[in-house]
Motif scaffolding. Structure first.
Motif, PDB file in Angstrom:
ATOM      1  N   ALA A 216       5.175  -1.225  -9.741  1.00 17.30           N
ATOM      2  CA  ALA A 216       4.796  -1.912  -8.502  1.00 17.30           C
ATOM      3  C   ALA A 216       4.015  -3.183  -8.799  1.00 17.30           C
ATOM      4  CB  ALA A 216       3.968  -0.972  -7.626  1.00 17.30           C
ATOM      5  N   ASP A 217       3.066  -3.107  -9.737  1.00 13.73           N
ATOM      6  CA  ASP A 217       2.259  -4.281 -10.086  1.00 13.73           C
ATOM      7  C   ASP A 217       3.114  -5.415 -10.642  1.00 13.73           C
ATOM      8  OD1 ASP A 217      -0.228  -3.439  -9.254  1.00 13.73           O
ATOM      9  OD2 ASP A 217      -0.737  -2.506 -11.170  1.00 13.73           O
TER      10      ASP A 217
ATOM     11  N   GLY B 159       1.946   1.739  -3.559  1.00 11.56           N
ATOM     12  CA  GLY B 159       0.823   2.263  -4.316  1.00 11.56           C
ATOM     13  C   GLY B 159       0.561   3.717  -3.987  1.00 11.56           C
TER      14      GLY B 159
ATOM     15  N   ARG C  60       0.832  -1.206   0.000  1.00  8.06           N
ATOM     16  CA  ARG C  60       0.000   0.000   0.000  1.00  8.06           C
ATOM     17  C   ARG C  60       0.867   1.257   0.000  1.00  8.06           C
ATOM     18  NH1 ARG C  60      -5.388   0.162   0.913  1.00  8.06           N
ATOM     19  NH2 ARG C  60      -5.378  -1.817   2.071  1.00  8.06           N
TER      20      ARG C  60
ATOM     21  N   TYR D 113      -3.199   3.607  -4.957  1.00  5.59           N
ATOM     22  CA  TYR D 113      -3.049   4.462  -6.142  1.00  5.59           C
ATOM     23  C   TYR D 113      -4.343   5.224  -6.410  1.00  5.59           C
ATOM     24  CZ  TYR D 113      -2.231   5.755 -11.038  1.00  5.59           C
ATOM     25  OH  TYR D 113      -2.102   6.448 -12.211  1.00  5.59           O
TER      26      TYR D 113
ATOM     27  N   LEU E  39       2.959   2.952 -11.268  1.00  6.63           N
ATOM     28  CA  LEU E  39       2.024   1.925 -10.802  1.00  6.63           C
ATOM     29  C   LEU E  39       2.348   0.575 -11.421  1.00  6.63           C
ATOM     30  CD1 LEU E  39      -0.561   0.925  -9.412  1.00  6.63           C
ATOM     31  CD2 LEU E  39      -1.832   1.743 -11.409  1.00  6.63           C
TER      32      LEU E  39
ATOM     33  N   VAL F  86      -1.989  -2.267  -3.772  1.00  4.73           N
ATOM     34  CA  VAL F  86      -1.217  -1.331  -4.586  1.00  4.73           C
ATOM     35  C   VAL F  86      -2.165  -0.421  -5.357  1.00  4.73           C
ATOM     36  CG1 VAL F  86       0.398  -1.094  -6.500  1.00  4.73           C
ATOM     37  CG2 VAL F  86       0.763  -2.879  -4.792  1.00  4.73           C
ATOM     38  N   GLU F  87      -3.105  -1.016  -6.080  1.00  6.62           N
ATOM     39  CA  GLU F  87      -4.039  -0.226  -6.882  1.00  6.62           C
ATOM     40  C   GLU F  87      -5.012   0.548  -6.001  1.00  6.62           C
ATOM     41  OE1 GLU F  87      -6.010  -2.446  -9.873  1.00  6.62           O
ATOM     42  OE2 GLU F  87      -4.175  -2.836 -11.012  1.00  6.62           O
TER      43      GLU F  87
END
Length: 524
Positions: free
Chosen positions: A489-490, A474, A471, A502, A486, A498-499
């Motif tokens: 990270a993904d 993100g 987190r 974001y 992003l 993460v998303e």
């Protein structure tokens, strides 16, 4: 070749996309640019052949960005609103970091002798905020704002990718964060029941941390009924994370060595694809498969995530359900869920189109600012906010707003590549001009300081707020509002947080940066 690229802008665009994808796949030590490779190839090409830039590329840039942020919003909307109360600290830290970035830009611009327009543009570029650039251009009336943005943007992307990569690979506890839905370590065990016990007395089952499916009583194997009594001598199959399964097994009896699920004489175990729109958007409990078919759903495979089928988990088109069902009901439940690869690959064009229209309409609404000026969310924040709302709603009557995971990822990747390729083709000439001037080194230094300090501060804020590394990473990507960050990270972890982070910070950080632009110009 140069003449061909000058007269055929679409050829130039897709050349950049192809070469950018190749560059993005190359690993430079711990760094891999991914989709951002298209940005760098576009910058190089347009700096060499300025005629490749133009209004056509600006339209492609807006379309690609809108596609990307809308699909991110659809994917992250439900998780965002569920966790909103727990993310107030993240929002506050983002506002503080944005303010720190504005102060750095103001002080650095003065010390380095950079102009108002260039300094403001570097602030928006280093923090990759295109809507804030629009505000800077209107407030300053200086074309150098766009030059500063084009110069600072790639520096922001590179530093952002580095900080996110270092953050997301850390494994700190995140004691105040919600656990990830990803169940990569879900285990299946067969348990021998020691004494009669009702399922509701098992804390892990009552709290939705495990599911039960197979039940062998005597010589017969069947699907367990929710809430029934387990009798001494029964064999029952439990599914969940290792700790929860072990806890439930201790409450019930002991774990056996054999696999109850291998017995398919009376009960079938199948993974069935959700392709029926009437099922999508509904929680597992609402399907009531135990009453309809005598079945049990234990897991949901969504993209690369393996989720425990909690009662409150909303299903999406493209989910693969692990279903335990009596053999005679297998065809019936398969037909009801859909189980059609072709159908799930088709995007609901009406729902997608309506969602994009609503996002674009929100993007063109003018919001007043102090001093009589105004700002617009634009083709980035507008579709993102609408996508988040629709993703949380999941469906409205016959319209299913969510997208199949595969379709969502495909549209998102295409949008991202088009956005970055078109942006590079637009920004190359301005960057070349700044590099040839005397201010290039000072501008690069200021952009580097702004983005490095802000990204590091945002990552550390996530750490001290007790958030998970996923987190926190993100949050850095959302603070920058940068799709390529992003994606970095993904590419490292499979974690929906993460998303979610974001999406939490993306629109919020854009609005804060827009409001800070007049602060820089006032005190320069």
């Amino acid at each position: 070749m140069i003449a061909l690229l000058q007269t055929h802008p679409l050829l130039a665009l897709f050349l950049v996309v192809g070469l950018g994808a190749a560059l993005g796949a190359i690993r430079f030590g711990p760094l891999r640019f991914g989709a951002a490779g298209a940005l760098f190839v576009g910058l190089l090409l347009s700096a060499s052949v300025p005629e490749t830039a133009g209004e056509d590329m600006r339209i492609v840039q807006q379309i690609g960005l809108a596609f990307f942020v809308y699909t991110v919003g659809i994917s992250a909307g439900a998780t965002f609103f569920q966790d909103l109360r727990k993310q107030t600290g993240l929002l506050a830290s983002c506002a503080a970091v944005c303010l720190a970035g504005a102060v750095l830009a103001l002080a650095g611009g003065r010390v380095l002798g950079l102009g108002e327009g260039l300094t403001t543009g570097l602030f928006t570029g280093a923090l990759t905020a295109a809507p804030a650039l629009d505000a800077a251009t209107r407030v300053t009336g200086d074309p150098q704002a766009a030059v500063g943005y084009a110069f600072g943007y790639p520096i922001g992307v590179v530093v952002g990718i580095l900080v996110v990569t270092m953050t997301v690979t850390r494994r700190w506890a995140g004691e105040r964060d919600t656990p990830s839905l990803a169940g990569g370590n879900l285990e299946t065990v067969t348990v021998l029941v020691a004494d009669t016990i009702n399922m509701r007395q098992i804390a892990a089952w009552r709290e939705q941390r495990i599911r039960m499916s197979y039940l062998r009583r005597g010589e017969r194997t069947r699907v367990v009924a929710p809430g029934e009594d387990l009798l001494a001598g029964d064999h029952v199959l439990m599914v969940g994370d290792a700790a929860s399964v072990e806890e439930a097994a201790r409450d019930v009896g002991e774990i056996l060595g054999h696999r109850l699920e291998d017995d398919r004489s009376d009960v079938a175990f199948e993974r069935i694809l959700v392709s029926n729109p009437d099922v999508a958007g509904r929680p597992v409990s609402q399907l009531n498969v135990a009453k309809r078919f005598g079945a049990a759903i234990t897991r949901v495979r969504r993209g690369d995530l393996d989720l425990l089928a909690r009662d409150d988990l909303d299903l999406q088109l493209g989910d693969h359900l692990a279903v335990v069902v009596p053999i005679e009901e297998l065809d019936a439940i398969s037909d009801w869920l859909g189980d059609s690869e072709r159908r799930v690959a088709e995007v609901d064009a009406m729902a997608f189109g309506i969602g994009m229209v609503l996002g674009m309409l929100l993007g063109v609404v003018s919001f007043p600012m102090p001093g009589g000026s105004s700002f617009q969310l634009g083709s980035a924040a507008g579709p993102l906010i609408v996508g988040m709302v629709l993703g949380a709603l999941r469906r409205t009557g016959p319209l299913v707003w969510t997208l199949p995971a595969a379709a969502n990822l495909t549209i998102r990747q295409i949008g991202l590549m088009l956005f970055l390729a078109a942006l590079g083709l637009n920004a190359g000439p301005q960057m070349a001009a700044l590099l040839q001037g005397g201010e290039g080194g000072r501008a690069a230094l200021l952009a580097l300081v702004i983005v490095a300090v802000c990204c590091a501060a945002q990552a550390l804020a996530g750490r001290f707020l007790g958030l998970s590394s996923a987190r926190a990473a993100g949050g850095v990507a959302g603070f920058l509002g940068q799709p390529a960050v992003l994606q970095a990270a993904d590419a490292r972890v499979v974690d929906e947080r993460v998303e979610a982070a974001y999406a939490t910070l993306f629109a919020f950080s854009i609005i804060v940066k827009i409001l800070l632009v007049p602060l820089i110009t006032t005190f320069m």
